[in-house]
Design an enzyme around this catalytic site. Sequence first.
Site, short mmCIF file in Angstrom:
data_model
loop_
_atom_site.label_atom_id
_atom_site.label_comp_id
_atom_site.label_asym_id
_atom_site.label_seq_id
_atom_site.Cartn_x
_atom_site.Cartn_y
_atom_site.Cartn_z
N CYS A 147 -0.97 5.51 9.32
CA CYS A 147 0.62 4.77 9.38
C CYS A 147 0.04 3.94 10.13
CB CYS A 147 1.42 5.93 10.21
SG CYS A 147 1.77 7.21 9.47
N CYS A 171 6.27 -6.94 7.42
CA CYS A 171 7.84 -6.27 8.25
C CYS A 171 7.81 -7.13 9.37
CB CYS A 171 7.42 -5.07 9.03
SG CYS A 171 8.61 -4.51 9.24
N CYS A 189 3.08 8.96 0.89
CA CYS A 189 4.06 7.80 1.84
C CYS A 189 3.80 6.44 1.06
CB CYS A 189 2.97 7.57 3.18
SG CYS A 189 3.19 6.77 4.12
N CYS A 214 6.26 -4.34 16.02
CA CYS A 214 5.86 -3.44 16.76
C CYS A 214 5.22 -3.98 17.38
CB CYS A 214 6.66 -2.08 16.65
SG CYS A 214 8.14 -2.14 15.41
N GLU A 226 0.76 -1.40 -0.45
CA GLU A 226 0.21 0.31 -0.59
C GLU A 226 1.26 0.93 0.06
OE1 GLU A 226 -4.08 -1.23 2.34
OE2 GLU A 226 -2.38 -1.61 3.22
N CYS A 280 0.90 -2.01 16.06
CA CYS A 280 1.74 -2.27 14.32
C CYS A 280 1.00 -2.68 13.97
CB CYS A 280 2.83 -1.83 13.46
SG CYS A 280 3.18 -1.39 11.52
N1 SAH Z 1 9.74 1.09 9.42
C1 SAH Z 1 9.33 2.05 9.53
C2 SAH Z 1 8.41 2.92 8.66
C3 SAH Z 1 7.20 2.35 8.95
S1 SAH Z 1 6.01 2.70 10.00
C4 SAH Z 1 9.11 2.96 11.39
O1 SAH Z 1 9.29 1.99 11.93
O2 SAH Z 1 9.59 3.96 11.08
C5 SAH Z 1 5.43 4.26 10.42
C6 SAH Z 1 5.39 4.78 10.90
O3 SAH Z 1 4.12 4.76 11.77
C7 SAH Z 1 6.02 4.40 12.52
O4 SAH Z 1 6.39 5.58 13.37
C8 SAH Z 1 5.27 3.36 13.49
O5 SAH Z 1 5.86 3.40 14.66
C9 SAH Z 1 4.02 4.45 13.07
N2 SAH Z 1 2.93 3.72 13.68
C10 SAH Z 1 2.63 2.07 13.50
N3 SAH Z 1 1.52 1.25 13.97
C11 SAH Z 1 0.45 2.47 14.36
C12 SAH Z 1 -0.07 3.23 14.89
N4 SAH Z 1 -0.88 2.35 14.63
N5 SAH Z 1 -1.11 4.75 14.81
C13 SAH Z 1 -0.05 5.32 14.59
N6 SAH Z 1 1.00 5.12 13.86
C14 SAH Z 1 1.47 4.09 14.25
FE1 SF4 Z 2 7.19 -2.80 11.07
FE2 SF4 Z 2 5.61 -1.11 12.17
FE3 SF4 Z 2 7.47 -1.74 13.56
FE4 SF4 Z 2 7.61 0.10 11.39
S1 SF4 Z 2 5.96 -0.40 13.01
S2 SF4 Z 2 9.12 -1.01 12.31
S3 SF4 Z 2 5.73 -1.02 9.79
S4 SF4 Z 2 5.92 -3.39 12.80
#
Ligand code: SAH
Ligand code: SF4
Length: 346
Positions: free
Chosen positions: A334, A110, A103, A114, A90, A117
């Site tokens: 995000c 991934c 974006c 986290c 996406e 996410c």
């Molecule tokens: N993997 C990279 C880039 C993709 S995630 C990273 O983790 O930075 C992009 C951003 O979205 C990151 O700052 C991540 O922490 C945030 N993100 C992940 N899950 C989210 C959520 N449920 N609500 C808001 N931001 C979120």
């Molecule tokens: Fe991967 Fe989501 Fe963590 Fe970014 S925030 S590193 S996309 S698991």
Amino acid sequence: MEDIRRYSLPQLRVFFEQHGEKSFRAKQVYEWLWQKGARNFDEMTNLSKQTRAMLAEHFFIHSLEVYTTQKSSDGTMKFGFKLHDGFIVEGVMIPAPDRRTACISSQVGCNVGCSFCATGKLGFKRNLSAGEIFDQVVEISRWAEKEGSRLTNIVMMGQGEPLLNVDNVLLAIDRITAADGLAMSPRRLTLSTSGIVRNIKELADQQVRFNLAVSLHAANDVKRSEIMRINDTYPLAELGEALVYFHEKTGSRVTFEYLMLRGINDTLEDAQELAQYCKQLPVKINLIEYNSTDDLRFAKSYSKTSAAFLAYLESKNLIVNLRRSKGEDIDGACGQLANKLTMIKE
Ligand code: SAH
Ligand code: SF4
């Protein structure tokens, strides 16, 4: 068969010479690939039919196609891009009065995992090629142009951890920003990472010119490890050291992204720890509103709590923004990029 977009211009020249063609043809092909965004060899109309056929015998162009589009009530547009092997990734286009931001994704899924996410829940499927990363920018640009506007900014904040696919990501960024590519300014491109220390050092050594954002989300190792298990591998002290090094080498200000999770990382004590951590180097802080996923352990902070958190950081003379989420109604914000249709069986 090889991916023609892995070939540099000098390599293409050699290829043409070896195949009995004039080497200036290489430049024409390179322009088609990286300036005009050609999706196949037949589009390369200034080459003869034979030359195109010869290229198609040796190479492939795995372009992606816009498979689905969804528009949010706030104008945010979400794209489902279909890859040659059926996966979907996406991308999002976010409009603002003064800019239009794409974006884009760097991986299918991934594996950093986290806990807040949605992409993390997908698990890891595969890396995107440089061409596939580049194509998202081409397609989103084309869309912006159709709407009578122009793409101005790029954030690598879609699916995936860009620094775990660093070769392809750097090649794509090179082609997006090069004069003989899309010629977009690196100052308008931001790569976001969960903090892969060894590759942050590599970016520093290469003196990259784009912006770096780091998903911090807690400035305390116990808390950070609870929500980001990558912190066990690269704890805060090592991350801080790599970022100081990055700043020394590039001179640029790093952005910290800080997700506001109710009752988890949003107390004044958390703000104090964050302010303390920021003393190491000049930074900018983006406080991010949590976008709901299916996980019931998390909720966004109350607005009063976020306001107090922000006020505390400002009182410490830090540069802070509170970012409201965009495109939440289409799961385009995000962390929500986890298409239910990840794989299409043909
Ligand atoms: N993997 C990279 C880039 C993709 S995630 C990273 O983790 O930075 C992009 C951003 O979205 C990151 O700052 C991540 O922490 C945030 N993100 C992940 N899950 C989210 C959520 N449920 N609500 C808001 N931001 C979120
Ligand atoms: Fe991967 Fe989501 Fe963590 Fe970014 S925030 S590193 S996309 S698991």
